[in-house]
Write a protein that holds these residues in place. Structure first.
Motif, PDB file in Angstrom:
ATOM      1  N   ALA B 113       0.841  -1.199   0.000  1.00  0.00           N
ATOM      2  CA  ALA B 113       0.000   0.000   0.000  1.00  0.00           C
ATOM      3  C   ALA B 113       0.873   1.245   0.000  1.00  0.00           C
ATOM      4  O   ALA B 113       0.612   2.198  -0.748  1.00  0.00           O
ATOM      5  N   ILE B 116       2.330   1.704  -3.478  1.00  0.00           N
ATOM      6  CA  ILE B 116       1.361   2.248  -4.436  1.00  0.00           C
ATOM      7  C   ILE B 116       1.138   3.731  -4.159  1.00  0.00           C
ATOM      8  O   ILE B 116       1.131   4.557  -5.080  1.00  0.00           O
ATOM      9  N   PHE B 117       0.993   4.066  -2.888  1.00  0.00           N
ATOM     10  CA  PHE B 117       0.775   5.482  -2.566  1.00  0.00           C
ATOM     11  C   PHE B 117       1.940   6.334  -3.056  1.00  0.00           C
ATOM     12  O   PHE B 117       1.751   7.339  -3.730  1.00  0.00           O
ATOM     13  N   ALA B 208     -10.004   5.748 -16.900  1.00  0.00           N
ATOM     14  CA  ALA B 208      -9.767   4.939 -15.702  1.00  0.00           C
ATOM     15  C   ALA B 208      -9.374   5.841 -14.537  1.00  0.00           C
ATOM     16  O   ALA B 208      -8.769   6.891 -14.739  1.00  0.00           O
ATOM     17  N   THR B 209      -9.753   5.416 -13.332  1.00  0.00           N
ATOM     18  CA  THR B 209      -9.323   6.182 -12.161  1.00  0.00           C
ATOM     19  C   THR B 209      -7.898   5.778 -11.812  1.00  0.00           C
ATOM     20  O   THR B 209      -7.401   4.756 -12.291  1.00  0.00           O
ATOM     21  N   LYS B 210      -7.266   6.579 -10.948  1.00  0.00           N
ATOM     22  CA  LYS B 210      -5.883   6.285 -10.555  1.00  0.00           C
ATOM     23  C   LYS B 210      -5.787   4.912  -9.899  1.00  0.00           C
ATOM     24  O   LYS B 210      -4.811   4.193 -10.093  1.00  0.00           O
ATOM     25  N   PHE B 211      -6.816   4.594  -9.111  1.00  0.00           N
ATOM     26  CA  PHE B 211      -6.815   3.314  -8.426  1.00  0.00           C
ATOM     27  C   PHE B 211      -6.834   2.165  -9.435  1.00  0.00           C
ATOM     28  O   PHE B 211      -6.086   1.187  -9.314  1.00  0.00           O
ATOM     29  N   GLU B 212      -7.680   2.312 -10.455  1.00  0.00           N
ATOM     30  CA  GLU B 212      -7.759   1.262 -11.481  1.00  0.00           C
ATOM     31  C   GLU B 212      -6.443   1.142 -12.247  1.00  0.00           C
ATOM     32  O   GLU B 212      -5.999   0.042 -12.569  1.00  0.00           O
ATOM     33  N   ILE B 215      -3.959  -0.723  -9.930  1.00  0.00           N
ATOM     34  CA  ILE B 215      -4.228  -2.142  -9.730  1.00  0.00           C
ATOM     35  C   ILE B 215      -4.174  -2.933 -11.029  1.00  0.00           C
ATOM     36  O   ILE B 215      -3.635  -4.036 -11.079  1.00  0.00           O
TER      37      ILE B 215
END
Lengths: 292, 316, 274
Positions: B113, B116-117, B208-212, B215
Motif C-alpha cells: 500500500a 502504491i501510494f 480509468a481512475t488512478k486506483f484502477e 491495480i
C-alpha cells in the motif's frame, strides 16, 4: 445500435471514483503507519531512557545497580570497532569496486563475483558470526578481540560499500576518463587522479552507511562470544571488548524494570551516533550532488 | 621542436622524456595494481567459500554424533538434556516460520500500500520526504526493535490477549513485519516507478481512475519486481536474530500456537553462544547444523528472488 | 622565471626552416587503414598524409567514420571494446600500431580536444597541470610557468588569471573548451586532434576557438573533425571528405569547396545530403 449505455457508465462512475478516494486514503494511512511507528518508537525510547541519560551515564562503567550503570566501556568499544571496520572495508570494498568496474573483463568469472556479492548481502548476519567464530576466533586464534570482531563485521558490511562504490565509479562520466587518457595518462593514473576523486562522495556515503550497519549489529558478536558485561577498557586491538548493542542487549534481558530504562538510555546513545553518521552521509551527498 | 612555440626556456616534452627513466617503475605499477585489486575482489569470494566450508565441515562433525534422520525428522529439540537429549530441527523451523509468516502478514499489505501510494498518488515532494524516512526505519539496529517488541508491543498485546505469554511468536512477528515493511515499500516502489508513464496515460485517457490504473496496469507490469522484493523481505525475516532472541523466548515447540514461547533457529544459536557450551561438544556443533539449515533457507529465497526478477523482467 | 633569451635548438631551426618550404614534413601517414567495430566495417582502406603546421579538416555526414578516424590517430578508439584494425598509421615515421609503441607516449605527443568540454572537477590550475604532473613534472616554479604559458596560448589567460584556484566548472562552456585546449597545450604536444570542438558551443565561443586554431597552427599540426562545412572552409588548409568509411576526396580546402572532383563531394558541400 448502441453498445454502451452511457447512463449506466455514469452511474458506475460515481462508485468507481468513490473507491478511488477510499483506496487513496487507505494507501496513505498505510504509509503514515510506518512514520507513526517510527514516532512511537522514538518517543518510547526517549521517555524511558532520558531519566537515566546524563553525563555520568557516558562516563560510568557497567554496574549491577541501575542508577550507577554506564556505557563507557561499550561506547569506547564501539569506537574501537569502527577503527578496525572503517579502514578494512574501505580498502577491500573500494578495491573490489575498482577491479570490477575498471579492470575486470565482462566474462563469467566477473559475473560470478558480482552474483556472489549480491548473495553475500542476503546472508543472515548470524551466519557471519559462525564464520567469524570458526575462522577468526578459533583458527586464527584471535579470541574475542576487537580484531576478530572487526574482521567479521567488515566481511558482513563489505557488499554495501562495494555496491555503493561501484555505483559511484559508474557515475563518473566517460568524458573525464577520455580527457585523462588523451593526455597520455596510464590507466592507474587516470583512476587515481580522475575517477576516484570524482567518485569519492558516493564512496564515502556508502562507507558511512556500511559503518552504521556495523556498529548497530548484535547477532554476529553474540556468536563470537563477546562478553555482555565488561568492566575494563581495551588497550589494543587484541583485547577483549564489548559494544553498545551488546550492552543494550544485556540490559534488555535483565528482569529489573529499571534496567529497561538504562537500556533505553543506551539506545539513545546508539541512535544519536547513527543519526550523526547518517547526517554526515546526507551532507556529503547533497554537497557534492550533480557536479557534472 | 618545442622551443619556438613559446617563450618557455625549457622544453616540456624534453622534461617528460627525462622523467621517462621512471617509466619502468610506472609500467610495473600498471601491472601490479590490477593484481592487487583482484586480490581484494577475491576476498568476497573467499568469504562465501569460508561460510559454506565452515558450515559444511562443522555440520558434518555434528552428523557423526547425531544422525541426519533424527535431525530432519525428530519432533523434539532438547539439546541441553544429558539423558534424553533430542536434536530434531522441526521445532526450530516451526518457530522461524511462525514469526516469518506473521511478519509477512503485517508487511506485505502495508508495504505494498505504501509503495502504491508513493509511486502513484504522492507528489514528488512527498515522495522525496517519505522515502528517506522509510530508509531510516530500515536502518534502526535490530536490538532496538527487540527492545521495542519486549517492552512496548508485548505489554499492549497482553492487554488484548490475556493468555499471551511474555515470550511469544506474535510480538516479534509483528515487529519484524514493521522492520521489513520499508524494504518491501522501497523496492516495490522502485519497480512500479520504472513502469513507463505511457502505459498509465493510455489507461487514464480511457477514463480509468488512478486506483484502477494502479491495480490493473501498474501492479501487473511491475509484478516481478514486487514479488522479488517480498521474497527478499521474507528472507530477511527468516534470518532476523535479535528481535526473536529478545522477545520470542527459548522454548522450541512444534505447533502452530503463536501466543506461547517459541525458539527460532537464530535464537537457538544465540542461546548456545551465550551459554558455556564448550568447544567440541555436540551442542557446539549443533549451532553449525542449525546455521547451515538457516543458510540454505535464505540462500534459496535469495536465489528465487534473483530468478524472478531476471526471468520475468519486463522489457518496456 | 628569469628572463632568458630563447635559444633555438637545431631541431627547432630545422622545423622552422621546414615550415617555410612548400613541401612540409609529413606528421601522420595513414596507409591502407581498415577498422571494424565487431562486424561493422567502419573505416575502409584509408590513405591520408597529414602535414606539419597545417590545419587538416575532416568533414562528412554523421556516421561516416570521421570521429572514428581521428580517435584512431591517438589510439583512443581502443577504449571501445571489440575494435579491430588493419593497415598502418605512421606518426613521424613510426607505426603507432606497433606493439613496442606505448600509447601513453603517443598521447603525450598528440593532444586531443573533445566534442564536449570535459574539464576535470578540479581547479583551473590543477586542470592545466594535470598532464605535466602525471608525467612527473613537480617543480612548482615550472608548473606555474606552464600554466601561464598554456592559458595564454589558449587565449584564456586574461579571463582566468585571477581565479586559477577556482573550480573549472564555474567557467562558461566556451571558456571550458579553451581551458581544455590549454590543458592539452601544457604538455607541448606536436599534434592536436580536435573532435568537433565547437559543436557544443555558442557562436561567439565558436568564433574564439576558431581564431585560436588559426593562432595555434603556427606551432602545431592540427587535425579537426567538424560537421560544419563553413568552419572547415574558414579555418583549414586541407580538407578530407569522408563518406561511409571511405575517403572520397582529400585536397586543398579552397579547391575542394570551389571545384570538387567527385560528384558526391559536390552533393555534400552544396547541402544535397548529410
Amino acid at each position: 445500435m448502441k453498445l454502451i449505455d452511457h447512463a449506466k457508465v455514469l452511474k458506475q462512475m460515481k462508485s468507481r471514483k468513490a473507491s478511488n478516494i477510499f483506496f487513496k486514503l487507505l494507501f496513505m494511512a498505510a504509509t503514515t503507519f510506518g512514520l507513526l511507528v517510527l514516532g512511537i518508537l522514538l518517543y518510547r525510547v526517549i521517555t524511558q531512557g532520558i531519566g537515566y541519560l546524563d553525563f555520568q551515564f557516558l562516563q560510568n562503567l557497567p554496574s549491577r545497580k541501575p542508577e550507577q550503570a554506564g556505557v563507557k566501556t561499550a561506547l569506547i568499544g564501539t569506537i574501537w570497532l569502527m577503527g578496525v571496520v572503517a579502514p578494512v572495508t574501505l580498502l577491500l570494498g573500494v578495491g573490489t569496486a575498482i577491479y570490477l568496474e575498471e579492470y575486470a573483463r565482462k566474462n563469467r568469472f566477473t559475473r560470478f563475483i558480482q552474483v556472489n556479492i549480491s548473495n553475500l548481502a542476503g546472508v543472515p548476519s548470524i551466519v557471519f558470526g559462525l564464520l567469524g567464530l570458526t575462522v577468526f576466533v578459533r583458527a586464527l586464534a584471535l579470541g574475542t578481540s576487537i580484531l576478530a570482531a572487526g574482521f567479521t563485521m567488515s566481511l558482513l558490511v563489505l557488499p554495501i560499500i562495494i555496491v555503493a562504490s561501484q555505483e559511484a565509479i559508474k557515475a563518473v562520466p566517460k568524458e573525464l576518463r577520455e580527457a585523462s587518457f588523451g593526455m597520455g595518462a596510464t590507466k592507474w593514473q587516470t583512476i587515481l587522479n580522475v575517477v576516484l576523486p570524482a567518485a569519492i562522495p558516493g564512496i564515502l556515503t556508502g562507507g558511512i552507511l556500511a559503518l552504521s550497519r556495523a556498529i548497530g549489529e548484535t547477532a554476529p558478536l553474540v556468536v563470537l562470544g563477546l562478553p555482555l558485561f565488561l568492566a575494563f577498557l581495551p588497550k589494543s586491538v587484541f583485547d577483549m571488548f564489548t559494544v553498545l548493542p551488546m550492552q543494550i542487549y544485556n540490559w534488555t534481558g535483565r528482569p529489573q524494570e529499571e534496567f529497561q530504562g538504562v537500556a533505553a538510555a543506551g539506545i539513545i546513545v546508539l541512535l544519536t551516533m547513527l543519526i550523526i553518521m547518517n547526517s554526515i552521509a546526507v551532507y556529503i551527498r547533497n554537497k557534492f550532488q550533480k557536479r557534472y | 621542436m618545442a622551443l619556438q612555440k613559446s617563450s618557455n626556456t625549457f622544453s616540456i616534452q624534453e622534461m617528460i622524456r627525462e622523467k621517462k627513466n621512471k617509466k619502468a617503475k610506472k609500467l610495473q605499477i600498471e601491472k601490479i595494481v590490477p593484481f592487487l585489486l583482484l586480490l581484494t575482489a577475491i576476498v568476497s569470494v573467499l568469504t562465501t567459500i569460508g561460510i559454506v566450508f565452515t558450515l559444511i565441515a562443522e555440520t558434518f562433525t555434528f552428523f557423526t554424533k547425531v544422525s541426519i534422520t533424527e535431525f530432519l525428522t525428530a519432533q523434539k529439540w532438547y539439546p541441553f538434556s544429558e539423558t534424553n537429549g533430542a536434536f530434531g530441527i522441526l521445532p526450530l523451523i516451526s518457530g522461524t516460520l511462525k514469526v516469518s509468516i506473521i511478519a509477512a502478514i503485517v508487511a506485505i499489505p502495508i508495504g505494498l500500500a505504501s509503495a502504491i501510494f508513493l509511486s502513484e498518488y504522492a507528489t514528488d515532494r512527498t515522495r522525496r520526504t517519505i522515502k528517506p524516512i522509510l530508509e531510516v526505519l530500515a536502518g534502526i539496529p535490530t536490538i532496538v526493535y527487540g527492545f521495542f517488541a519486549l517492552t512496548f508491543v508485548t505489554p499492549i498485546l497482553r492487554e488484548v490477549i490475556p493468555s499471551l505469554e511474555i515470550f511469544n511468536a506474535l510480538s516479534p512477528g509483528i515487529v519484524i513485519g514493521i522492520m521489513i515493511t520499508p524494504m518491501i515499500a522501497s523496492l516495490s516502489e522502485d519497480a512500479m516507478s520504472s513502469v513507463p508513464n505511457s502505459m498509465r496515460e493510455g489507461a487514464l485517457a480511457l477514463g480509468a481512475t488512478k486506483f484502477e490504473v494502479a491495480i490493473k496496469v501498474v501492479l501487473p507490469a511491475a509484478i516481478s519486481g514486487i514479488i522479488a522484493s517480498i521474497v527478499l523481505a521474507i528472507s530477511r525475516a527468516i534470518g532476523e536474530t535479535m528481535i526473536v532472541a529478545v522477545a520470542g523466548g527459548s522454548t522450541p515447540n512444534l505447533n502452530w500456537d503463536v501466543t506461547g514461547s517459541i525458539q527460532t533457529m537464530t535464537a537457538y544459536i544465540v542461546q548456545v553462544s551465550q551459554g558455556d557450551a564448550g568447544y567440541g561438544t555436540t551442542i557446539y556443533y549443533s549451532i553449525y547444523a542449525v546455521g547451515f539449515t538457516l543458510f540454505l533457507f535464505t540462500l534459496i529465497m535469495n536465489l528465487l528472488a534473483q530468478f524472478i526478477s531476471r526471468r520475468f523482467r519486463e522489457e518496456y | 622565471m628569469n628572463a632568458t633569451i630563447v635559444k633555438p635548438t637545431i631541431e627547432a631551426v630545422m622545423n622552422h626552416n621546414n615550415s617555410k618550404q612548400s613541401a612540409k614534413a609529413i606528421v601522420y601517414k595513414t596507409s591502407g587503414l581498415n577498422l571494424w567495430y565487431g562486424e561493422n566495417h567502419a573505416l575502409k582502406e584509408i590513405n591520408l598524409d597529414i602535414h606539419e603546421n597545417e590545419v587538416t579538416a575532416i568533414i562528412g555526414p554523421s556516421g561516416c567514420g570521421k570521429s572514428t578516424y581521428i580517435k584512431t590517430l591517438n589510439r583512443m578508439i581502443e577504449l571501445v571494446p571489440s575494435v579491430k584494425t588493419s593497415g598502418t598509421i605512421e606518426y613521424r615515421g613510426r607505426n603507432i600500431f606497433n606493439k613496442s609503441y606505448s600509447v601513453e607516449e603517443l598521447r603525450t605527443r598528440v593532444g586531443m580536444v573533445f566534442q564536449k568540454p570535459n574539464p576535470f572537477p578540479k581547479s583551473i590550475y590543477e586542470n592545466v597541470t594535470y598532464g605535466p604532473k602525471i608525467h612527473g613534472i613537480k617543480d612548482k616554479r615550472i608548473l606555474d610557468q606552464i600554466v601561464e604559458e598554456s592559458l595564454k596560448g589558449a587565449a584564456i589567460w586574461d579571463e582566468v588569471k585571477d581565479r586559477l584556484n577556482e573550480n573549472a566548472f564555474g567557467l562558461s562552456g566556451g571558456q571550458q573548451q579553451r581551458l581544455c585546449i590549454a590543458r592539452c597545450l601544457a604538455v607541448e604536444p606536436d599534434v592536436i586532434l580536435m573532435d568537433e570542438p565547437t559543436s557544443a558551443l555558442d557562436p561567439i565561443s565558436t568564433l574564439k576557438v576558431e581564431e585560436l586554431v588559426q593562432e595555434l597552427k603556427k606551432d602545431f599540426s592540427i587535425i579537426i573533425v567538424t560537421h560544419n562545412m563553413q568552419q572547415a572552409a574558414r579555418i583549414s588548409d586541407k580538407t578530407a571528405f569522408f563518406l561511409n568509411g571511405e575517403v572520397i576526396e582529400f585536397t586543398n580546402t579552397d579547391k575542394i569547396f570551389s571545384t570538387p572532383l567527385d560528384k558526391r563531394t559536390e552533393d555534400y558541400i552544396t547541402g544535397r545530403f548529410g
